[in-house]
Design a protein around this motif. Structure first.
Motif, short mmCIF file in Angstrom:
data_model
loop_
_atom_site.label_atom_id
_atom_site.label_comp_id
_atom_site.label_asym_id
_atom_site.label_seq_id
_atom_site.Cartn_x
_atom_site.Cartn_y
_atom_site.Cartn_z
N ARG A 43 61.51 -7.34 7.13
CA ARG A 43 60.55 -6.75 8.07
C ARG A 43 59.59 -7.80 8.62
N PHE A 50 58.42 -1.45 20.26
CA PHE A 50 59.13 -0.28 20.78
C PHE A 50 58.71 0.04 22.20
N ALA A 88 54.18 5.75 20.22
CA ALA A 88 54.80 5.76 18.90
C ALA A 88 54.47 4.47 18.16
N PHE A 106 49.96 3.73 15.97
CA PHE A 106 49.71 4.97 15.24
C PHE A 106 48.44 4.91 14.40
N GLN A 136 50.82 -4.08 4.67
CA GLN A 136 52.04 -3.61 4.02
C GLN A 136 52.73 -4.76 3.30
N VAL A 194 57.73 7.27 15.48
CA VAL A 194 56.65 6.66 14.71
C VAL A 194 57.16 6.15 13.37
N TYR A 195 58.05 6.94 12.79
CA TYR A 195 58.62 6.54 11.51
C TYR A 195 59.32 5.19 11.65
N ASP A 196 60.11 5.02 12.72
CA ASP A 196 60.76 3.74 12.98
C ASP A 196 59.73 2.62 13.11
N ALA A 197 58.67 2.90 13.90
CA ALA A 197 57.67 1.86 14.14
C ALA A 197 56.97 1.47 12.84
N MET A 198 56.75 2.45 11.96
CA MET A 198 56.08 2.16 10.70
C MET A 198 56.99 1.34 9.78
N ARG A 199 58.26 1.77 9.71
CA ARG A 199 59.20 1.06 8.84
C ARG A 199 59.39 -0.37 9.30
N ALA A 200 59.45 -0.56 10.64
CA ALA A 200 59.70 -1.89 11.17
C ALA A 200 58.59 -2.86 10.78
N ARG A 201 57.40 -2.31 10.45
CA ARG A 201 56.32 -3.19 10.04
C ARG A 201 56.06 -3.12 8.54
N GLY A 202 57.07 -2.70 7.81
CA GLY A 202 57.00 -2.83 6.36
C GLY A 202 56.54 -1.60 5.60
N PHE A 203 56.32 -0.45 6.29
CA PHE A 203 55.89 0.75 5.60
C PHE A 203 57.03 1.29 4.74
N ARG A 204 56.72 1.59 3.48
CA ARG A 204 57.78 2.07 2.58
C ARG A 204 57.36 3.38 1.92
N GLY A 205 56.45 4.08 2.51
CA GLY A 205 56.05 5.37 1.96
C GLY A 205 54.73 5.31 1.22
N GLU A 206 54.33 4.11 0.80
CA GLU A 206 53.04 3.97 0.14
C GLU A 206 52.09 3.26 1.10
N ALA A 207 50.93 3.82 1.29
CA ALA A 207 50.03 3.23 2.27
C ALA A 207 49.14 2.18 1.62
N VAL A 208 48.79 1.16 2.35
CA VAL A 208 47.81 0.18 1.91
C VAL A 208 46.72 0.16 2.97
N ALA A 261 59.83 8.52 2.85
CA ALA A 261 58.76 7.85 3.61
C ALA A 261 58.51 8.52 4.95
N PRO A 303 54.62 10.33 8.89
CA PRO A 303 54.65 10.64 10.33
C PRO A 303 54.93 12.11 10.59
#
Lengths: 267, 263, 350
Positions: A88, A95, A100, A103, A117, B217-231, C37, C41
């Protein structure tokens, strides 16, 4: 350094992907060398977006192989904590839809999201975020919420939020879509000046953008690779562009005089 | 004359967008550390809600009015509007209690207990609403969210709150565009059934867009390293004035509870 | 329907928050298991959706307008657990950002609208829809009824919470400290407005949305399937019911004062005359800004005239009104389930 000695950044081999009701990609093979700027061209529904998601590690090939620097991109490989995060960091994605992409509650939070992250230290996060805000000239917007930004500002914040991680590969989906001509020019200038050694992959249906920055083009049509090669060759092949719906022929006027038909691009 | 529902909905959506930019305030509350403000006002709201004596509740209302008055003209106007709105609503609710509450009778069928309970309710509701609004009026939302982290609200919940507010604006924009486009196509008065259908299909379209947006948004978050746990990054420094304010809040809350509730 | 601060005592608010906490905890765990995860969203965007929908003005039959909450739509599309979380987030933002609904009353508002609303909507929708095909008319009707019943269940709960206040909390002189109306008034007053307006708005919205999705985006109905269902839902449903009954019964058992607010006062002629005068001179607000304003209609309620003797005991009145509501809902659900089974026998393919 000889080109042959370098491992490709991305290598696709017979890649196939289908959605529950329709195939999106079928037997796509090509590779992307480090430092290249590749334009992925294709009309709507050509499989361009799916290919982009595969390269970004957001979806995974159902047939064939996608390799990133020699390692296969699979769901399992990216689920691995260290390896996943490292991918990553090295591959940044901007995008198409800025709503999107942005956020977070403020511009600062948006740019700091990636670094946080990654588990970087507080000092490092603050320093790198500050640098990225300066680089994109958006320091003044620091505490603004995204809904108070113009289209061009949103694009710059999106770029900052990705470049803050200093990725080696930058994937851009329609970077100039929905921008006014001046903002489009600014984005293209920026890409020219700042990207340096990075590998850049741009998905677009704008031949103008491809002409300005791409070294190589890959043309997708109906989920298959229609052509791949140096940009000049492909962008001057009118027959190819017409058959892949990147060019249209219709009648219209140029200056005074009668209307006439000639190939014409719509972006 | 009855307004068309499109007009009304558009106005509601527009108001919401305008309201969002309203945290224009000044004065000491604006400068106060959001954590102190959040905890302090929560204590005062609790004290007002617990008070059993009208004079104590009235005193708290006066405190709220004073704080609103020193928070700039924007905040003051907002509080005046709030008082009018809340007063009208709670007044209407409390009115029948004047007559219905059993107790010693006064004139016109009003009972003493009725009068007392209606007043208690009115002052209490005005007071708690004043304190609650002062938090929102003097604190930018992002700062408020960060303050929540200090009260052990899970990081994931804070990220969800932040994203939800962010997407309210995106969806408001989509909804407004959709309704405006419809209004452009329809002139004159529409039959009720058609208007209901339009409202429901507008909501359905919005739901479809929402779900699609959540995927992007989920894609955008994952692409920047989001893995379900927020920091999240917490950066607050309490100044001496903040500590003093915290002490003041504590003392006021304690006094209000002592006289209003425990004694 | 959004209860503001000051109408409920802090202790009532604390109890309602404590009751909501386990639902949030279980909901968060279940939704995380189903969506991993994607949870953040999905929940945040759906909360934003509910927030925006609460601003829509829905035209109702008869020329008025009403606001819906969107809880039935959320429960049908996302499943009750995710819906519960999304609506809770929307309510929090409304309370803090726009002052709509109180901060101390947040737990109560969440329990009424987000938690009970989601579970009731889910139960009613599934009971009526049965195994009907995704595109069937019956699902539209099921969604409409789910919205109507869910919002009325939420109103019943709010009415009960209001009605408990004067029995439990008053000052030395006997004047109520919070909401001044006992169960016999608060419950019917809340129910009138919701049976006639807000519930109808919610039902129209849910039915309209489901009809539109059937035509245009049927894939959205598959999200719910991914969320998993089964026993946990029934447990959640059972807990909601048990709490409606058990919490106030517990209060009775501990001997809290119930009697002070005797309903016989209403049958005194002087009091009734006062009520009549009041209703003649004062008009209810032309456009109620929220469900609470409908309390203003309460003096039109004919209850005191023919209130049966057992209503003169507040505890009995409470049990009666809560019990009647729950029994009606239960009977409706059972009847509909029976209908659904019959229909399934007739079209075994569905």
């Amino acid at each position: 350094m000889g080109v042959l000695a370098m491992t490709p950044v991305f290598e696709l081999e017979g890649v196939g992907f289908r959605y529950p009701n329709a195939p999106a990609l079928d037997g796509v093979s090509f590779s992307i060398a480090p430092g290249q700027c590749v334009a992925l061209l294709g009309a709507n529904g050509s499989g361009k977006s799916t290919l982009l998601r595969l390269l970004a590690g957001l979806a995974f090939a159902q047939a064939g192989h996608v390799r990133f620097q020699g390692g296969e991109l699979t769901e399992a490989a990216l689920a691995d904590d260290a390896g996943g995060l490292e991918f990553r960091r090295r591959v940044g994605v901007v995008f198409q839809n800025p709503d999107a992409q942005l956020f977070n509650a403020t511009v600062f939070d948006e740019v700091a999201f990636g670094p946080l992250q990654m588990g970087w230290s507080r000092e490092q996060v603050l320093e790198r975020t500050g640098e990225a805000l300066r680089a994109l000239d958006i320091e003044a917007l620091r505490e603004r919420p995204p809904y108070r930004l113009s289209g061009g500002e949103k694009k710059r914040v999106a770029l900052a939020s990705v470049l803050v991680l200093d990725p080696e590969v930058l994937i851009l989906d329609e970077p100039t879509a929905a921008l006014d001509p001046q903002s489009q020019a600014r984005v293209i200038d920026f890409l020219f000046e700042r990207l340096g050694e990075r590998t850049v992959i741009i998905a677009t249906h704008s031949l103008e953008v491809a002409r300005e920055i791409a070294d190589t083009c890959a043309v997708l049509s109906g989920g298959q690779l229609a052509a791949h090669g140096p940009a000049e060759g492909i962008l001057s092949d009118e027959a190819l562009l017409r058959s892949t719906h990147l060019l249209h022929v219709h009648r219209h006027r140029h200056g005074p005089g009668s209307a006439h038909s000639h190939p014409h691009q719509h972006s | 004359m009855r307004r068309d529902f499109l007009e009304k909905t558009l106005r509601n959506l527009g108001d919401a967008l305008d309201e969002a930019g309203r945290a224009e305030s000044s004065g000491p509350l604006r400068r106060l550390d959001p954590r102190v403000k959040l905890a302090g006002f929560f204590g005062l709201i609790l004290a007002a809600a617990s008070s059993r004596h009208l004079p104590v509740t009235l005193g708290l209302w006066g405190l709220g009015a004073t704080l609103a008055a020193v928070s700039g003209p924007g905040a003051w106007r907002a509080i005046l509007r709030l008082w009018a709105g809340v007063g009208l609503l709670t007044g209407a609710v409390a009115l029948p209690a004047l007559f219905l509450t059993p107790g010693p009778a006064l004139d016109w069928g009003v009972t003493q207990t009725g009068l007392q309970s209606a007043l208690t309710l009115l002052v209490r509701v005005e007071t708690t609403a004043t304190f609650a609004s002062l938090i929102a009026l003097t604190t930018p939302w992002p700062a408020l969210l960060k303050a929540l982290r200090h009260f052990h609200v899970p990081a994931l919940a804070v990220v969800i709150f932040a994203m939800a507010t962010r997407f309210i604006f995106v969806l408001l924009g989509i909804a407004r565009d959709a309704f405006e486009a419809r209004r452009a196509r329809h002139v004159g008065h529409l039959p009720g059934k058609l208007r209901r259908q339009m409202a429901a299909s507008g909501a359905a379209m919005l739901l479809g867009k929402s779900i699609q947006l959540s995927g992007e948004v989920y894609d955008a978050m994952r692409a920047r390293g989001f893995r379900g746990e927020a920091v999240t990054l917490d950066e607050f420094r309490c100044s001496r004035a903040d500590w003093a304010a915290a002490g003041l809040f504590l003392a006021l809350t304690g006094a209000a509870l002592e006289w209003g509730c425990w004694r | 329907m959004h209860i503001p601060d000051g109408y409920l005592s802090p202790s009532t608010c604390a109890v309602m928050t404590a009751v909501s906490l386990p639902f949030w905890a279980v909901g968060l765990r279940r939704v995380k298991a189903a969506f991993s995860a994607r949870l953040a969203p999905l929940i945040s965007v759906c909360a934003a959706f509910s927030f925006v929908v609460m601003m829509f003005n829905l035209p109702l039959p008869g020329g008025t307008t009403g606001h819906a909450v969107g809880v039935a739509v959320a429960a049908i599309v996302l499943g009750p657990w995710a819906s519960m979380l999304a609506i809770s987030v929307a309510l929090l933002i409304q309370a803090v950002f726009f002052g709509d609904g109180g901060i101390t009353a947040f737990g109560a508002n969440c329990f009424n609208m987000a938690i009970a609303g989601s579970f009731v909507a889910d139960a009613v929708y599934r009971a009526i829809a049965g195994a009907a095909p995704l595109g069937s008319r019956r699902r539209v009707v099921a969604a409409g009824l789910a919205g109507y019943v869910a919002l009325n269940a939420a109103a019943l709960l709010a009415g009960i919470e209001f009605g408990l206040q004067p029995m439990l909390f008053h000052d030395a002189s006997g004047a109520p400290l919070y909401c001044p109306y006992p169960l016999g008034i608060a419950v019917p007053a809340m129910m009138l407005g919701h049976l006639a307006f807000a519930g109808v708005a919610e039902g129209i919205l849910a039915a309209g949305v489901v009809a539109w999705l059937q035509q245009n985006e049927p894939s959205l109905f598959e999200i719910h399937a991914a969320a998993g269902r089964g026993r946990a839902q029934r447990i959640g449903w059972a807990v909601v019911l048990a709490l409606v009954f058990a919490a106030p019964l517990g209060l009775i058992a501990t001997g809290t004062a119930w009697g002070e607010w005797a309903v016989e006062d209403f049958s005194k002629p002087e009091a009734r005359a006062a009520v009549a005068a009041a209703s003649g001179n004062v008009e209810p607000p032309a456009e109620a800004p929220g469900g609470m304003a409908r309390l203003a209609e309460l003096w039109k309620a004919p209850l005191p005239d023919y209130a049966p003797a057992f209503l003169h005991n507040a505890a009995a009145g409470y049990i009666l009104s809560a019990g009647a509501g729950v029994a009606l809902t239960g009977a409706a659900a059972l009847g509909l389930q029976w209908l659904a089974r019959g229909a399934r026998r007739r079209n075994p393919v569905g």
